[in-house]
Design an enzyme around this catalytic site. Structure first.
Site, PDB file in Angstrom:
ATOM      1  N   LYS A 195       0.858  -1.185   0.000  1.00  0.00           N
ATOM      2  CA  LYS A 195       0.000   0.000   0.000  1.00  0.00           C
ATOM      3  C   LYS A 195       0.891   1.231   0.000  1.00  0.00           C
ATOM      4  O   LYS A 195       1.696   1.425   0.913  1.00  0.00           O
ATOM      5  CB  LYS A 195      -0.902  -0.007   1.237  1.00  0.00           C
ATOM      6  CG  LYS A 195      -1.732   1.254   1.368  1.00  0.00           C
ATOM      7  CD  LYS A 195      -2.746   1.149   2.479  1.00  0.00           C
ATOM      8  CE  LYS A 195      -3.503   2.451   2.643  1.00  0.00           C
ATOM      9  NZ  LYS A 195      -4.497   2.359   3.703  1.00  0.00           N
ATOM     10  N   LYS A 248      -2.128  -1.406  -3.909  1.00  0.00           N
ATOM     11  CA  LYS A 248      -3.006  -0.245  -3.809  1.00  0.00           C
ATOM     12  C   LYS A 248      -2.203   1.035  -3.871  1.00  0.00           C
ATOM     13  O   LYS A 248      -1.198   1.113  -3.174  1.00  0.00           O
ATOM     14  CB  LYS A 248      -3.742  -0.336  -2.466  1.00  0.00           C
ATOM     15  CG  LYS A 248      -4.640   0.830  -2.175  1.00  0.00           C
ATOM     16  CD  LYS A 248      -5.239   0.671  -0.828  1.00  0.00           C
ATOM     17  CE  LYS A 248      -5.980   1.947  -0.505  1.00  0.00           C
ATOM     18  NZ  LYS A 248      -6.351   2.019   0.854  1.00  0.00           N
TER      19      LYS A 248
HETATM   20  C1  PBG Z   1      -7.415   3.148   5.668  1.00  0.00           C
HETATM   21  C2  PBG Z   1      -7.656   3.116   4.221  1.00  0.00           C
HETATM   22  C3  PBG Z   1      -7.500   4.120   3.256  1.00  0.00           C
HETATM   23  C4  PBG Z   1      -7.988   3.592   2.061  1.00  0.00           C
HETATM   24  C5  PBG Z   1      -8.376   2.291   2.320  1.00  0.00           C
HETATM   25  N1  PBG Z   1      -8.163   2.005   3.653  1.00  0.00           N
HETATM   26  C6  PBG Z   1      -7.056   5.514   3.376  1.00  0.00           C
HETATM   27  C7  PBG Z   1      -5.680   5.852   3.780  1.00  0.00           C
HETATM   28  O1  PBG Z   1      -4.792   5.019   3.921  1.00  0.00           O
HETATM   29  O2  PBG Z   1      -5.488   7.051   4.007  1.00  0.00           O
HETATM   30  C8  PBG Z   1      -8.089   4.311   0.752  1.00  0.00           C
HETATM   31  C9  PBG Z   1      -9.123   3.807  -0.186  1.00  0.00           C
HETATM   32  C10 PBG Z   1      -9.486   4.745  -1.265  1.00  0.00           C
HETATM   33  O3  PBG Z   1      -8.872   5.805  -1.484  1.00  0.00           O
HETATM   34  O4  PBG Z   1     -10.469   4.417  -1.980  1.00  0.00           O
HETATM   35  N2  PBG Z   1      -6.096   3.231   6.062  1.00  0.00           N
END
Ligand code: PBG
Length: 324
Positions: A195, A248
């Site tokens: 991520k 992601k």
């Molecule tokens: C929680 C999380 C996030 C997303 C998914 N789980 C946001 C972040 O890390 O700030 C993002 C998903 C999206 O942008 O659709 N940590």
């Protein structure tokens, strides 16, 4: 021998021929629809930066899930908004939390739907970070127990798959251990293994009310410039017991999806995130692009790169279009 013996256009002459030789066949079978659960009853508030996406109470979530299942989408992923935020995100493990109540409502509706839950603290903490904070630093090890407790409460409520997205080191192992100790050995872990610290999460932070109140997430989410590190992150999560791994965001990281797919023989998921969705919506509303064709091209590209599972806010529209 080449032209005129070889004519690649021969197989592009008709839709029948093109369909016959198509390498990637997009279908809703790998779609996951993300949803935002909030406290209350009969609540349904549209997220202004994400047209078509709502913050909803458990009853409304179950209602929309009926539609999702009817479209042939096999899974939803639930994010939760708490009644009250605090320093340690304690509401993430409340049996009566919005996510937990939504899972129960979906179960009660007896829908043929896999329920995945996001495991993270940023929606639940007053400071908006994904772990506990001390002296301005996001602490790793003290966060693990809280995440494991959140995952356990989601498993108790009936989640099929828990999906940690916090990027703390060791959280897959901590969650696996906690689930196994409590007789939830059958609940799978979908790990947000690679991520990235991305600006494409902007609209999500409105939906999840989860923007960090100070600093950013660069001390735990990955540097967008790194690819080899993603392979290491995936390897570690698999060693810790992840069943499915995720990359992601999706579009700026198709190379990562492909490399992960080639290296590891596990199901690979990709998250077509909020910013990717909002850009398409905004351009479509301006009449600058053909939304249907652009969305199907994007989802095909993500699958072609190697993700058999795609989390996307376009899931309902795409499933409808694929039926036409
Ligand atoms: C929680 C999380 C996030 C997303 C998914 N789980 C946001 C972040 O890390 O700030 C993002 C998903 C999206 O942008 O659709 N940590």
């Amino acid at each position: 021998m080449t032209f005129p013996v070889h004519r690649p256009r021969r197989l592009r002459r008709s839709e029948a021929l093109r369909g016959f030789v198509r390498e990637t066949r997009l279908s809703p079978a790998g779609f996951v629809y993300p949803m935002f659960a909030c406290p209350g009853k009969s609540v349904r508030t549209e997220v202004s930066s994400m047209p078509g996406v709502f913050q909803q109470s458990a009853d409304q979530i179950a209602e929309e899930c009926r539609e999702v299942a009817g479209l042939g989408i096999p899974a939803v992923i639930l994010f939760g908004l708490p009644e009250k935020k605090d320093e340690t995100g304690s509401e993430s493990a409340f049996a009566q939390g919005a996510v937990q109540r939504s899972i129960e409502a979906i179960r009660k509706a007896k829908l043929d739907l896999l329920v995945i839950t996001d495991v993270c603290l940023c929606e639940y903490t007053s400071h908006g970070h994904c772990g506990v904070v001390k002296d301005g630093v996001v602490l790793n090890d003290p966060t693990l127990e809280i995440l494991a407790a959140a995952a356990l409460s989601q498993a108790r409520a009936g989640a099929d798959i828990v999906a940690p997205s916090d990027m703390m080191d060791g959280r897959v192992a901590a969650i696996r251990r906690k689930l196994d100790e409590n007789n939830f050995a059958d609940v799978a872990i979908l790990s947000y293994a690679a991520k990235y610290c991305s600006s494409f999460y902007g609209p999500f932070r409105e939906a999840g009310q989860s923007a960090p109140q100070f600093g950013d997430r660069r001390s735990y989410q990955m540097d967008p410039a790194n690819a080899r590190e993603a392979l290491r992150e995936v390897a570690l999560d698999l060693e810790e017991g992840a069943d499915i791994i995720m990359v992601k965001p999706a579009l700026p990281y198709l190379d990562i999806i492909q490399r992960v797919r080639e290296r590891f023989d596990v199901p690979v998921a990709a998250y077509n995130v909020s910013g990717e969705y909002s850009m398409v919506k905004a351009a479509a509303r301006n009449g600058w692009i053909d939304e249907k064709r652009v969305v199907l091209e994007i989802l095909t590209g993500i699958q072609r790169a190697g993700a058999s599972i795609v989390l996307t806010y376009h899931a309902k529209d795409a499933a409808r279009w694929l039926k036409d």
